[in-house]
Design a protein around this motif. Structure first.
Motif, short mmCIF file in Angstrom:
data_model
loop_
_atom_site.label_atom_id
_atom_site.label_comp_id
_atom_site.label_asym_id
_atom_site.label_seq_id
_atom_site.Cartn_x
_atom_site.Cartn_y
_atom_site.Cartn_z
N LEU A 70 -23.88 49.53 -34.50
CA LEU A 70 -23.91 48.11 -34.16
C LEU A 70 -25.02 47.80 -33.17
CD1 LEU A 70 -20.07 47.40 -33.87
CD2 LEU A 70 -21.59 46.78 -35.76
N ALA A 71 -25.23 48.69 -32.21
CA ALA A 71 -26.28 48.45 -31.20
C ALA A 71 -27.67 48.41 -31.84
CB ALA A 71 -26.22 49.54 -30.14
N LEU A 72 -27.84 49.13 -32.94
CA LEU A 72 -29.12 49.12 -33.63
C LEU A 72 -29.33 47.83 -34.43
CD1 LEU A 72 -29.21 52.80 -34.97
CD2 LEU A 72 -30.63 51.84 -33.14
N GLY A 73 -28.26 47.03 -34.58
CA GLY A 73 -28.37 45.76 -35.28
C GLY A 73 -28.52 45.91 -36.78
N LEU A 74 -27.95 46.97 -37.35
CA LEU A 74 -28.10 47.21 -38.77
C LEU A 74 -27.03 46.48 -39.57
CD1 LEU A 74 -28.85 51.03 -38.65
CD2 LEU A 74 -30.48 49.14 -38.75
N ASP A 75 -27.31 46.23 -40.85
CA ASP A 75 -26.34 45.55 -41.69
C ASP A 75 -25.36 46.57 -42.28
OD1 ASP A 75 -27.57 46.83 -43.84
OD2 ASP A 75 -28.83 45.10 -44.31
N ASP A 76 -24.52 46.10 -43.19
CA ASP A 76 -23.46 46.95 -43.72
C ASP A 76 -23.97 48.11 -44.57
OD1 ASP A 76 -21.59 45.38 -42.49
OD2 ASP A 76 -21.15 44.16 -44.26
N ASP A 77 -25.23 48.05 -44.97
CA ASP A 77 -25.77 49.11 -45.82
C ASP A 77 -26.02 50.41 -45.05
OD1 ASP A 77 -26.88 50.17 -48.24
OD2 ASP A 77 -28.86 49.91 -47.33
N ALA A 78 -26.05 50.32 -43.74
CA ALA A 78 -26.25 51.50 -42.88
C ALA A 78 -27.60 52.14 -43.11
CB ALA A 78 -25.10 52.49 -43.07
N GLY A 79 -27.67 53.46 -43.00
CA GLY A 79 -28.93 54.17 -43.13
C GLY A 79 -28.69 55.54 -43.68
N VAL A 80 -29.77 56.31 -43.85
CA VAL A 80 -29.68 57.68 -44.33
C VAL A 80 -29.84 58.63 -43.14
CG1 VAL A 80 -30.93 59.45 -45.64
CG2 VAL A 80 -30.46 57.22 -46.68
N SER B 191 -21.11 61.37 -25.06
CA SER B 191 -21.50 62.34 -26.08
C SER B 191 -22.45 63.38 -25.50
CB SER B 191 -22.18 61.61 -27.24
OG SER B 191 -22.64 62.52 -28.20
N GLY B 192 -22.27 64.64 -25.93
CA GLY B 192 -23.26 65.65 -25.60
C GLY B 192 -24.51 65.49 -26.43
N ALA B 193 -24.34 64.95 -27.65
CA ALA B 193 -25.45 64.63 -28.54
C ALA B 193 -24.92 63.68 -29.61
CB ALA B 193 -26.04 65.88 -29.19
N SER B 194 -25.71 62.69 -29.95
CA SER B 194 -25.29 61.69 -30.94
C SER B 194 -25.35 62.26 -32.34
CB SER B 194 -26.19 60.45 -30.85
OG SER B 194 -25.99 59.61 -31.98
N ASN B 195 -24.25 62.14 -33.08
CA ASN B 195 -24.23 62.61 -34.46
C ASN B 195 -25.03 61.69 -35.38
OD1 ASN B 195 -22.18 60.46 -34.44
ND2 ASN B 195 -21.64 61.20 -36.48
N LEU B 196 -25.38 60.49 -34.91
CA LEU B 196 -26.13 59.54 -35.72
C LEU B 196 -27.63 59.65 -35.45
CD1 LEU B 196 -25.56 57.14 -37.73
CD2 LEU B 196 -26.04 55.64 -35.78
N LEU B 197 -28.01 59.64 -34.18
CA LEU B 197 -29.42 59.60 -33.79
C LEU B 197 -29.96 60.94 -33.33
CD1 LEU B 197 -29.32 56.28 -31.72
CD2 LEU B 197 -30.13 56.58 -34.07
N GLY B 198 -29.07 61.86 -32.98
CA GLY B 198 -29.51 63.14 -32.43
C GLY B 198 -29.77 63.11 -30.93
N THR B 199 -29.69 61.93 -30.32
CA THR B 199 -29.98 61.78 -28.90
C THR B 199 -29.12 62.70 -28.04
OG1 THR B 199 -30.56 59.45 -29.23
CG2 THR B 199 -30.02 60.14 -26.97
N ILE B 200 -29.75 63.43 -27.13
CA ILE B 200 -29.04 64.25 -26.14
C ILE B 200 -29.18 63.55 -24.79
CG2 ILE B 200 -28.91 66.48 -24.98
CD1 ILE B 200 -30.09 67.75 -27.48
N PRO B 201 -28.15 62.88 -24.32
CA PRO B 201 -28.25 62.16 -23.06
C PRO B 201 -28.20 63.11 -21.87
CG PRO B 201 -26.02 62.00 -23.89
CD PRO B 201 -26.82 62.74 -24.94
N ALA C 158 -25.87 58.40 -46.97
CA ALA C 158 -26.02 57.13 -46.27
C ALA C 158 -24.69 56.72 -45.67
CB ALA C 158 -26.52 56.04 -47.23
N GLY C 159 -24.75 56.02 -44.54
CA GLY C 159 -23.54 55.54 -43.90
C GLY C 159 -23.76 55.32 -42.42
N SER C 160 -22.68 55.02 -41.71
CA SER C 160 -22.74 54.94 -40.25
C SER C 160 -22.04 56.13 -39.62
CB SER C 160 -22.09 53.64 -39.75
OG SER C 160 -20.74 53.56 -40.17
N PHE C 161 -21.33 56.93 -40.44
CA PHE C 161 -20.81 58.23 -40.03
C PHE C 161 -19.89 58.15 -38.81
CE2 PHE C 161 -24.98 58.59 -42.01
CZ PHE C 161 -24.64 59.32 -43.15
#
Length: 403
Positions: free
Chosen positions: A368-378, A164-174, A358-361
């Motif tokens: 999954l790497a974040l170890g979150l449950d099915d409720d996901a996040g905002v 990824s050029g940037a994560s759509n979930l976390l915003g991380t730019i590797p 909210a979701g995993s988008f």
């Protein structure tokens, strides 16, 4: 450089309503000029491409303008610009074409940071071709890729690395260039999912070291479609499945059927809108130079809003967990709320005319790497048209909901 946000927002009919839109990572609102470009092209005169009539020439001009615009936006050659229905579709098409060149003993490398559109097409193509799949892992404590084993994961048998050029979930730019250099050192190709990156940073294929790159215009004010860019010489080596009578020219050999000329016109209008962005002092020079100027103004504006948001979230203490922690990232934040369902928080915000879904988008691997449950996040995504008072409305809403 100060961005006149009120002047910019006046170009977006949707922003006249009460809703504060923080869903830009899933698709931005659209300025009127883009809608007019779509409508004007569609209502013609318009025929299939050719030179014999005005309607045919209009179609030809639309295609040429589209390729030129995205070459300028992405730092590519016009002859290497491919239109597709979506970035997902283009990645699947590319994976099938590349997989024809893979053999037993080869491997492809994907990452736990990526949207599934830059994972599953490669994994499935590798399975069909009988080649191995390797992973670059995500460090959830930092929200960044762990590149320590890069030299071992990417080896002489690697044919492609997808990142990824940037994560759509976390915003991380590797550090894409670091990955590119390792891939090229062993003769592998680097494919970059630039869908989220392009909305916040001005890409350049040579600087990134990307051999192939995809983006989605609807993430930066355009219509729903996808764009792939690569060096024409690389595209010449690939042979996608196509109809026998259709042209074998590059880039046309990768575009199946009649192009949606009206969509291409809207996508071009989005690039022109970005190059001469309302609310930014006018700049001189080429379209690429003007894009650099306007991107700089937007980046400064978004950085200020991100700081405001982060300060407000910090004040909420342990009622919110911010998973976006990378040193280099876009103004996109992924949040969870201990003891509370993220879907309930998102609904509560929506009842206050604040759209932060909210979701995993589709970012399955980082989720999954974040170890979150099915409720996901905002997910909270800031955009060029976001106002400071909208950030305050979001924070006030969270403060009330999390009491």
């Amino acid at each position: 450089m100060t961005l006149d946000v009120a002047r910019l927002r006046a170009e977006f009919p949707a922003l006249a309503g009460p809703t504060a839109y923080f869903d830009g990572p899933g698709g931005t609102q659209t300025p009127a000029v883009v809608g007019r470009a779509v409508a004007d092209t569609l209502t013609g005169p318009l025929s299939n491409r050719g030179t014999g009539s005005v309607s045919q020439r209009n179609a030809e001009d639309v295609v040429r303008a589209f390729r030129s615009a995205y070459a300028d936006l992405l730092g590519a050659s016009p002859d290497g610009v491919v239109h597709g229905r979506s970035a997902t579709q283009l990645t699947y098409d590319l994976s099938r074409a590349l997989a024809k060149t893979w053999a037993a003993g080869d491997n492809v490398v994907v990452s736990r940071l990526d949207h599934d559109a830059n994972v599953r097409p490669w994994v499935q193509a590798a399975e069909r071709a009988g080649v191995d799949v390797r992973w670059l892992e995500l460090d959830p404590s930092r929200g960044e890729l762990d590149l320590n084993p890069l030299g071992r994961v990417v080896d002489e048998c690697t044919r492609l690395v997808a990142v990824s050029g940037a994560s759509n979930l976390l915003g991380t730019i590797p550090p894409v260039r670091t990955v590119a250099d390792r891939a090229h050192a062993v003769g592998a190709l680097l494919h970059v999912d630039g869908v989220h990156l392009t909305a916040h940073r001005l890409p350049d294929l040579a600087t990134l070291g990307a051999d192939t790159f995809v983006c989605s215009p609807y993430k930066f004010f355009g219509p729903h479609c996808g764009v792939l860019v690569a060096e024409p010489a690389l595209l010449e080596t690939l042979h996608p499945d196509k109809l026998l009578p259709s042209t074998d020219r590059v880039p046309e050999r990768f575009e199946l059927g009649t192009l949606p000329y009206e969509v291409l016109a809207g996508a071009t209008a989005a690039v022109d809108f970005l190059a001469d962005l309302p609310g930014v002092p006018p700049a001189q020079g080429s379209r690429r130079e003007r894009l650099e100027w306007s991107h700089g103004a937007v980046a400064e504006h978004e950085a200020g809003l991100r700081g405001r948001l982060e300060t407000g979230l910090a004040a909420l203490g342990d009622r919110v967990v911010v998973h976006s922690r990378a040193a280099d990232r876009t103004p996109t934040m992924f949040l969870t709320f201990p003891g509370r369902r993220s879907t309930d928080v998102a609904q509560g915000l929506l009842e206050r005319d604040v759209l932060a879904p909210a979701g995993s988008f589709y970012a399955l691997e980082p989720f999954l790497a974040l170890g979150l449950d099915d409720d996901a996040g905002v997910r909270v995504g800031l955009a060029a048209y976001t106002e400071a008072d909208e950030v305050d409305r979001l924070l006030d809403g969270l403060g009330t909901l999390l009491r």
